[in-house]
Design an enzyme around this catalytic site. Sequence first.
Site, PDB file in Angstrom:
ATOM      1  N   LYS A 182      56.773  11.018  58.587  1.00  0.00           N
ATOM      2  CA  LYS A 182      56.145   9.711  58.776  1.00  0.00           C
ATOM      3  C   LYS A 182      55.535   9.272  57.455  1.00  0.00           C
ATOM      4  O   LYS A 182      54.459   9.719  57.068  1.00  0.00           O
ATOM      5  CB  LYS A 182      55.067   9.743  59.851  1.00  0.00           C
ATOM      6  CG  LYS A 182      54.677   8.309  60.248  1.00  0.00           C
ATOM      7  CD  LYS A 182      53.297   8.196  60.795  1.00  0.00           C
ATOM      8  CE  LYS A 182      52.254   8.146  59.739  1.00  0.00           C
ATOM      9  NZ  LYS A 182      52.348   7.004  58.816  1.00  0.00           N
ATOM     10  N   GLU A 256      46.886  18.923  52.686  1.00  0.00           N
ATOM     11  CA  GLU A 256      46.710  18.620  51.255  1.00  0.00           C
ATOM     12  C   GLU A 256      45.842  17.373  51.173  1.00  0.00           C
ATOM     13  O   GLU A 256      46.306  16.257  51.410  1.00  0.00           O
ATOM     14  CB  GLU A 256      48.069  18.365  50.583  1.00  0.00           C
ATOM     15  CG  GLU A 256      48.974  19.575  50.506  1.00  0.00           C
ATOM     16  CD  GLU A 256      48.505  20.642  49.535  1.00  0.00           C
ATOM     17  OE1 GLU A 256      47.489  20.410  48.833  1.00  0.00           O
ATOM     18  OE2 GLU A 256      49.116  21.705  49.488  1.00  0.00           O
TER      19      GLU A 256
HETATM   20  P1  NAD Z   1      45.107   8.532  55.156  1.00  0.00           P
HETATM   21  O1  NAD Z   1      44.516   9.846  55.500  1.00  0.00           O
HETATM   22  O2  NAD Z   1      44.434   7.293  55.597  1.00  0.00           O
HETATM   23  O3  NAD Z   1      46.608   8.432  55.662  1.00  0.00           O
HETATM   24  C1  NAD Z   1      47.569   9.417  55.389  1.00  0.00           C
HETATM   25  C2  NAD Z   1      48.645   9.357  56.437  1.00  0.00           C
HETATM   26  O4  NAD Z   1      48.104   9.679  57.711  1.00  0.00           O
HETATM   27  C3  NAD Z   1      49.298   7.999  56.593  1.00  0.00           C
HETATM   28  O5  NAD Z   1      50.682   8.176  56.761  1.00  0.00           O
HETATM   29  C4  NAD Z   1      48.650   7.458  57.852  1.00  0.00           C
HETATM   30  O6  NAD Z   1      49.431   6.495  58.517  1.00  0.00           O
HETATM   31  C5  NAD Z   1      48.530   8.726  58.669  1.00  0.00           C
HETATM   32  N1  NAD Z   1      47.548   8.665  59.757  1.00  0.00           N
HETATM   33  C6  NAD Z   1      46.459   7.858  59.879  1.00  0.00           C
HETATM   34  N2  NAD Z   1      45.790   8.154  61.013  1.00  0.00           N
HETATM   35  C7  NAD Z   1      46.447   9.155  61.617  1.00  0.00           C
HETATM   36  C8  NAD Z   1      46.238   9.904  62.816  1.00  0.00           C
HETATM   37  N3  NAD Z   1      45.207   9.670  63.622  1.00  0.00           N
HETATM   38  N4  NAD Z   1      47.116  10.880  63.134  1.00  0.00           N
HETATM   39  C9  NAD Z   1      48.147  11.160  62.320  1.00  0.00           C
HETATM   40  N5  NAD Z   1      48.417  10.478  61.184  1.00  0.00           N
HETATM   41  C10 NAD Z   1      47.570   9.487  60.827  1.00  0.00           C
HETATM   42  O7  NAD Z   1      45.344   8.530  53.618  1.00  0.00           O
HETATM   43  P2  NAD Z   1      44.416   7.948  52.532  1.00  0.00           P
HETATM   44  O8  NAD Z   1      43.038   8.460  52.778  1.00  0.00           O
HETATM   45  O9  NAD Z   1      44.611   6.523  52.301  1.00  0.00           O
HETATM   46  O10 NAD Z   1      45.109   8.741  51.307  1.00  0.00           O
HETATM   47  C11 NAD Z   1      44.447   9.061  50.236  1.00  0.00           C
HETATM   48  C12 NAD Z   1      43.996  10.502  50.363  1.00  0.00           C
HETATM   49  O11 NAD Z   1      45.105  11.381  50.212  1.00  0.00           O
HETATM   50  C13 NAD Z   1      43.014  10.859  49.282  1.00  0.00           C
HETATM   51  O12 NAD Z   1      41.939  11.584  49.814  1.00  0.00           O
HETATM   52  C14 NAD Z   1      43.841  11.727  48.364  1.00  0.00           C
HETATM   53  O13 NAD Z   1      43.079  12.583  47.584  1.00  0.00           O
HETATM   54  C15 NAD Z   1      44.750  12.421  49.322  1.00  0.00           C
HETATM   55  N6  NAD Z   1      45.945  12.968  48.644  1.00  0.00           N
HETATM   56  C16 NAD Z   1      46.101  14.329  48.574  1.00  0.00           C
HETATM   57  C17 NAD Z   1      47.174  14.894  47.911  1.00  0.00           C
HETATM   58  C18 NAD Z   1      47.342  16.389  47.811  1.00  0.00           C
HETATM   59  O14 NAD Z   1      48.451  16.856  47.592  1.00  0.00           O
HETATM   60  N7  NAD Z   1      46.292  17.171  47.948  1.00  0.00           N
HETATM   61  C19 NAD Z   1      48.123  14.049  47.339  1.00  0.00           C
HETATM   62  C20 NAD Z   1      47.954  12.685  47.432  1.00  0.00           C
HETATM   63  C21 NAD Z   1      46.850  12.152  48.101  1.00  0.00           C
END
Ligand code: NAD
Length: 488
Positions: A182, A256
Amino acid sequence: MSIATDHALPEVTLRIGSESRSIGVAFHEHVNPATGQRDARVPLAGSADVDDAVQAAHQAFSLWRTTPARQRGRALLKLADLVEEHAGEFAALAIADNGTPQATAHASVAAAAEWIRYYGGWADKLPLGRITSVVSAGGSFGHTLRQPYGVIGAIITWNAPLMSLAMKVPAALAAGNTVVVKPSELTPFSAMLFADLVRAAGIPDGVFNVVPGGAEAGAALVDHPLVKKVTFTGGPETARKITAAAARTFKPVLLELGGKSANLVFADADLDAAARHSTFMAFGVMSGQACALPTRLLVQDSIYDAFVAKVADIAASFKVGNPEEADTVCGPVINQGAIDRVEAMVARAQEEGARVVAGGARAGGELAEGFYYPPTILADVDPSSELAHKEVFGPVLAVIRFTDEAHALALANDTDYGLSGYIWTSDARRAIRLTEQLETGEVVVNGAPNAVTERPFGGIGHSGNGNEGGLEGLEEFFWTKSVAYGDG
Ligand code: NAD
């Protein structure tokens, strides 16, 4: 608006088995962050679509897990070649997805191909089990078997869609699992070309499925009983919901998440190299929108003023603008919400005593319609303030002063996160001491790339658990079966 973005975008569809579905339960209007203009309608998968995708992946599992490992590996190696052959298209899609600057976009495609190739290489070289006892008290013989889980649910965020696919999918497939991905609704384009190339590489329909969607689709994937493990990249708040939901079925979850990684600059370091690397990493990698970036700059007090001036000069020299231009270092942030968050955090940091030494306000002029925020450095950040602890996920660097090694270490470890730690020093003993003591999943000494294929990458604490990369990243996609043969 002066920034042209007239590339044809691929139609976003749900890729379920052999089917390509144009309609889900709703649409998301994709906004180009470089222009602020709507440019595509993205269908959003609902729970019925997710169920269909999981069923397709479940059906494909028995075929894929029994496909000779060498053949699985060859298909992944072919996929890596195809990704490289389509580098230009992927780079254009990264720009369209989230405004990744061109240079970063090209580098990411090359890196993604390497991740796919790395795990393709592992497929037929896996140590699939080990002997636990040849002769035991009862004369039995035992060994272990590594078993693929079945359907893996992969939920990824928007900042690096192709890299996120490359860090999750090849390892899962090499191990014999099938996958439903997804992607974030904000960045659906890269996954479309990736899915086309998976098929072109000869990977059977159903082994890899894509359900663009939002929280509903993500939650449906986590809840699905046929999804045997979830691998998630995103923020801690979503991770909490996913972990709670997965607990209902005792499903393992690889997380992650984010970071507020400390970057320790000692007076004995190569200060020019430290300043260049620290500034580029904070701003030039996706405008601060990446998880492992050194966003907390801890500087020893004897060099503090000079070093802050140096990084401020470098930051001010970075070109902010159209991601399609080769010399752009900082593109836009993802959307209006991100701009609002960055503005609010910078304002609050100033109220808490921080001093703006670079940037500090949204870009205007010809960039006013896109989501551009120039590299912003806040010096004298209070170590107990919000900015010292909360991830901005935007182009904002917090600078804090330290006196000696013990002080630096205490500041560095004063965080809920634990993703990356950076050290700049010419004292090898100090570097070794600190690598041991920093509470992070990785430590980088005197500048080195993050997330390379051979090294496991992952965090602890609020940065998550589990690894991507290296043999550890592959082992995430097996469970262990213990086998014993008696003499009966
Ligand atoms: P997010 O957590 O809002 O969303 C990530 C994904 O989760 C999206 O596809 C979203 O649609 C999905 N999602 C949202 N609600 C959900 C639910 N209830 N159940 C299942 N899936 C759901 O992402 P964000 O906060 O905008 O992303 C940024 C974050 O990602 C930052 O904290 C960043 O540090 C982290 N990040 C981590 C890595 C790593 O490898 N450690 C890499 C890139 C980004």
